[in-house]
Write a protein that holds these residues in place. Structure first.
Motif, PDB file in Angstrom:
ATOM      1  N   MET A   1      65.286  46.834  28.773  1.00  0.00           N
ATOM      2  CA  MET A   1      64.217  46.228  29.576  1.00  0.00           C
ATOM      3  C   MET A   1      64.264  46.819  30.984  1.00  0.00           C
ATOM      4  N   THR A   2      63.155  47.467  31.406  1.00  0.00           N
ATOM      5  CA  THR A   2      63.074  48.097  32.720  1.00  0.00           C
ATOM      6  C   THR A   2      62.484  47.135  33.738  1.00  0.00           C
ATOM      7  N   GLU A   3      63.080  47.090  34.895  1.00  0.00           N
ATOM      8  CA  GLU A   3      62.566  46.239  35.974  1.00  0.00           C
ATOM      9  C   GLU A   3      61.821  47.094  36.996  1.00  0.00           C
ATOM     10  N   LYS A   4      60.733  46.551  37.521  1.00  0.00           N
ATOM     11  CA  LYS A   4      59.941  47.242  38.529  1.00  0.00           C
ATOM     12  C   LYS A   4      59.790  46.359  39.761  1.00  0.00           C
ATOM     13  N   LEU A   5      59.641  47.024  40.893  1.00  0.00           N
ATOM     14  CA  LEU A   5      59.387  46.324  42.153  1.00  0.00           C
ATOM     15  C   LEU A   5      57.996  46.708  42.635  1.00  0.00           C
ATOM     16  N   LEU A   6      57.174  45.715  42.861  1.00  0.00           N
ATOM     17  CA  LEU A   6      55.810  45.921  43.339  1.00  0.00           C
ATOM     18  C   LEU A   6      55.736  45.422  44.778  1.00  0.00           C
ATOM     19  N   ILE A   7      55.264  46.284  45.691  1.00  0.00           N
ATOM     20  CA  ILE A   7      55.156  45.913  47.108  1.00  0.00           C
ATOM     21  C   ILE A   7      53.718  46.117  47.545  1.00  0.00           C
ATOM     22  N   ARG A   8      53.124  45.098  48.147  1.00  0.00           N
ATOM     23  CA  ARG A   8      51.763  45.218  48.657  1.00  0.00           C
ATOM     24  C   ARG A   8      51.805  45.267  50.176  1.00  0.00           C
ATOM     25  N   ILE A   9      51.252  46.347  50.752  1.00  0.00           N
ATOM     26  CA  ILE A   9      51.277  46.557  52.196  1.00  0.00           C
ATOM     27  C   ILE A   9      49.850  46.603  52.725  1.00  0.00           C
ATOM     28  N   ASP A  10      49.583  45.856  53.781  1.00  0.00           N
ATOM     29  CA  ASP A  10      48.259  45.809  54.392  1.00  0.00           C
ATOM     30  C   ASP A  10      48.200  46.755  55.580  1.00  0.00           C
ATOM     31  N   GLN A  11      46.988  47.037  56.050  1.00  0.00           N
ATOM     32  CA  GLN A  11      46.820  47.957  57.174  1.00  0.00           C
ATOM     33  C   GLN A  11      47.302  47.346  58.493  1.00  0.00           C
ATOM     34  N   SER A  12      47.340  46.037  58.569  1.00  0.00           N
ATOM     35  CA  SER A  12      47.722  45.380  59.819  1.00  0.00           C
ATOM     36  C   SER A  12      49.229  45.165  59.874  1.00  0.00           C
ATOM     37  N   ALA A  13      49.830  45.505  60.999  1.00  0.00           N
ATOM     38  CA  ALA A  13      51.270  45.295  61.173  1.00  0.00           C
ATOM     39  C   ALA A  13      51.623  43.807  61.172  1.00  0.00           C
ATOM     40  N   LYS A  14      50.615  42.944  61.419  1.00  0.00           N
ATOM     41  CA  LYS A  14      50.852  41.508  61.461  1.00  0.00           C
ATOM     42  C   LYS A  14      50.661  40.851  60.099  1.00  0.00           C
ATOM     43  N   GLN A  15      50.082  41.595  59.157  1.00  0.00           N
ATOM     44  CA  GLN A  15      49.806  41.023  57.831  1.00  0.00           C
ATOM     45  C   GLN A  15      51.102  40.943  57.021  1.00  0.00           C
ATOM     46  N   ALA A  16      51.213  39.930  56.198  1.00  0.00           N
ATOM     47  CA  ALA A  16      52.429  39.737  55.410  1.00  0.00           C
ATOM     48  C   ALA A  16      52.579  40.819  54.344  1.00  0.00           C
ATOM     49  N   ILE A  17      53.844  41.096  54.006  1.00  0.00           N
ATOM     50  CA  ILE A  17      54.170  41.992  52.892  1.00  0.00           C
ATOM     51  C   ILE A  17      54.490  41.121  51.685  1.00  0.00           C
ATOM     52  N   HIS A  18      53.790  41.337  50.605  1.00  0.00           N
ATOM     53  CA  HIS A  18      54.036  40.592  49.373  1.00  0.00           C
ATOM     54  C   HIS A  18      54.818  41.490  48.398  1.00  0.00           C
ATOM     55  N   ASP A 159      46.384  36.181  50.144  1.00  0.00           N
ATOM     56  CA  ASP A 159      46.742  35.967  51.548  1.00  0.00           C
ATOM     57  C   ASP A 159      45.504  35.853  52.445  1.00  0.00           C
ATOM     58  N   GLY A 160      44.499  35.096  51.996  1.00  0.00           N
ATOM     59  CA  GLY A 160      43.307  34.865  52.805  1.00  0.00           C
ATOM     60  C   GLY A 160      42.289  35.981  52.743  1.00  0.00           C
ATOM     61  N   GLN A 161      42.569  37.044  52.004  1.00  0.00           N
ATOM     62  CA  GLN A 161      41.625  38.139  51.831  1.00  0.00           C
ATOM     63  C   GLN A 161      41.157  38.178  50.374  1.00  0.00           C
ATOM     64  N   TRP A 162      40.002  38.833  50.173  1.00  0.00           N
ATOM     65  CA  TRP A 162      39.487  38.983  48.811  1.00  0.00           C
ATOM     66  C   TRP A 162      39.488  40.458  48.435  1.00  0.00           C
ATOM     67  N   LEU A 163      40.249  40.768  47.366  1.00  0.00           N
ATOM     68  CA  LEU A 163      40.264  42.129  46.827  1.00  0.00           C
ATOM     69  C   LEU A 163      39.115  42.245  45.839  1.00  0.00           C
ATOM     70  N   CYS A 164      38.286  43.281  45.990  1.00  0.00           N
ATOM     71  CA  CYS A 164      37.082  43.410  45.166  1.00  0.00           C
ATOM     72  C   CYS A 164      37.010  44.786  44.506  1.00  0.00           C
ATOM     73  N   ARG A 165      36.486  44.784  43.282  1.00  0.00           N
ATOM     74  CA  ARG A 165      36.239  46.043  42.573  1.00  0.00           C
ATOM     75  C   ARG A 165      34.874  45.953  41.895  1.00  0.00           C
ATOM     76  N   LEU A 166      34.026  46.937  42.189  1.00  0.00           N
ATOM     77  CA  LEU A 166      32.695  47.004  41.592  1.00  0.00           C
ATOM     78  C   LEU A 166      32.605  48.302  40.800  1.00  0.00           C
ATOM     79  N   GLY A 167      32.472  48.195  39.517  1.00  0.00           N
ATOM     80  CA  GLY A 167      32.402  49.390  38.686  1.00  0.00           C
ATOM     81  C   GLY A 167      33.753  50.077  38.567  1.00  0.00           C
ATOM     82  N   GLN A 168      33.687  51.375  38.254  1.00  0.00           N
ATOM     83  CA  GLN A 168      34.915  52.110  37.975  1.00  0.00           C
ATOM     84  C   GLN A 168      35.593  52.656  39.240  1.00  0.00           C
ATOM     85  N   TRP A 169      34.818  52.981  40.273  1.00  0.00           N
ATOM     86  CA  TRP A 169      35.408  53.660  41.435  1.00  0.00           C
ATOM     87  C   TRP A 169      34.802  53.149  42.747  1.00  0.00           C
TER      88      TRP A 169
END
Length: 401
Positions: A1-18, A159-169
């Motif tokens: 079983m392989t373990e992975k680490l997922l890190i989400r980084i925002d453009q703002s230095a003040k935004q939280a890292i998940h 984190d108070g933002q909405w991630l959106c995807r419209l179509g394929q790209w």
């Protein structure tokens, strides 16, 4: 079983890292967040031994589909920056272009590309490496939302933002303060949301996927296996990482290599010394043969055969007694050290062999005499004299007449 680490980084230095640690069978092991990118070092230990994927806020990456004059090829890739120059607000040299999948639109060839600020992207990778976080993949976060039917918008709140995807790209990140205007301009036919969407404006019918509500990063992680795009390409292609087995065994292997080199060097030195001794013994053998048979020409390569032939000749002339005495005398060498004959004389009539010997001390003569007598020989020891650090004397061996 392989373990992975997922890190989400925002453009703002003040935004939280998940962050999220999960297994390949989609089991969540741990998750959490840090207040800002300044705390990225907290993830250094968690990244060790795990495959790390960084999700970069879609607000930092612009996705575009470019119409091409011909089918996508290497020459078009080189010309791409010049094709985009008029479409960019900044200098093309300040932009990093990542290549996606080629396609077609209205029967015309196209290419998907991603644009981000080169300097900011380079700083992010440098920061990850500074904290020993080896991220082989960096992906725009909203690109991991499930692709919907034409005109449908997929979205999830993080984190108070909405991630959106419209179509394929086509992706974006919107905030409540201005998101309503953006969605009105986007005019989706339907909004498919994977988290509660009460805060979203009612600009289109909403479809709640309540059965799929869960941690945003856990939801995005499910689509990693189907994703084929990676921002780490070209100039920012990750270096081949050092295998863990090498990190674990490096010190031992280096020590073993040093020991092996030392052993080979020691063996080489020993071979040189043995070759030198062999040459010395060869010279002594030649000198002894010349002294015993002064009228014979010495052939070094055939010396063993020459000695054998001479001994056979001696035996043929009824001097086999000499061979018997000499053979018994030579056997002493394997038992006594520091014992060196200087001259040999043989009396055929008396069947007596006289040897002038040089030894380390008087005890050696006594030891030699005892050994030879045990072999059934009559042994007479002549006078012994000191000669510096050695003792010189004569031994007479007599066999049957």
């Amino acid at each position: 079983m392989t373990e992975k680490l997922l890190i989400r980084i925002d453009q703002s230095a003040k935004q939280a890292i998940h962050w999220l640690i999960y297994s390949t069978d989609e089991q969540i092991i741990a998750s959490g967040e840090y207040e800002s990118i300044a705390e990225l070092s907290q993830l250094s230990e968690k990244a060790q031994g795990r495959e790390t994927v960084v999700l970069l806020s879609a607000a930092m990456v612009q996705l575009k589909t470019i119409e091409l004059p011909a089918k996508w090829n290497r020459k078009l890739e080189q010309a791409l920056p010049f094709m985009l120059e008029e479409q960019l607000a900044s200098d093309v040299d300040d932009v990093f272009i990542a290549i996606g999948e080629p396609g077609s639109q209205d029967d015309k060839p196209t290419i998907n590309i991603a644009l981000c600020e080169r300097e900011n992207f380079a700083e992010l990778i440098a920061l990850l490496e500074e904290h020993d976080i080896q991220a082989k993949e960096i992906i725009p976060d909203a690109l991991l939302l499930p692709e919907q039917a034409q005109g449908e918008l997929a979205t999830i709140e993080l984190d108070g933002q909405w991630l959106c995807r419209l179509g394929q790209w086509h992706t974006c990140v919107i905030e409540p303060s201005w998101g309503s205007d953006y969605l009105h301009a986007l005019s989706p036919e339907q909004i498919v949301h994977f988290s509660p969407a009460d805060a979203l404006p009612d600009i289109a019918p909403k479809v709640a996927k309540e059965e799929e509500y869960e941690l945003p990063l856990a939801f995005l992680a499910k689509n990693l296996s189907s994703n084929t795009f990676n921002l780490r390409q070209g100039l920012f292609t990750p270096k081949k990482s050092t295998p863990q087995w090498w990190k674990d065994w490096r010190s031992g292997l280096i020590a073993a290599s040093v020991a092996l080199v030392g052993f080979i060097a020691a063996q080489g030195l020993q071979v040189v010394q043995l070759n030198k001794q062999a040459e010395q013994l060869k010279s002594e053998a030649v000198a002894t043969y010349q002294k015993a048979f002064p009228r014979k020409k010495v052939r070094v390569a055939l010396l063993r055969r020459q000695i054998s032939n001479e001994l056979k000749a001696i035996s043929a002339t009824q001097q086999g007694g000499f061979l018997d005495l000499a053979d018994k005398f030579v056997s002493v060498y394997s038992q006594v050290k520091d014992f060196q004959p200087e001259t040999l004389r043989y009396d055929h009539k008396r069947n007596e062999l006289r040897i002038r010997v040089k030894a380390k001390d008087f005890q050696v003569f006594g030891q030699v005499k005892t050994i030879l007598e045990q072999k059934g020989l009559t042994v007479q020891q002549g006078s012994l004299n000191n000669d510096g650090d050695a003792v010189i004397g004569e031994i007479r061996l007599r066999g049957e007449v």
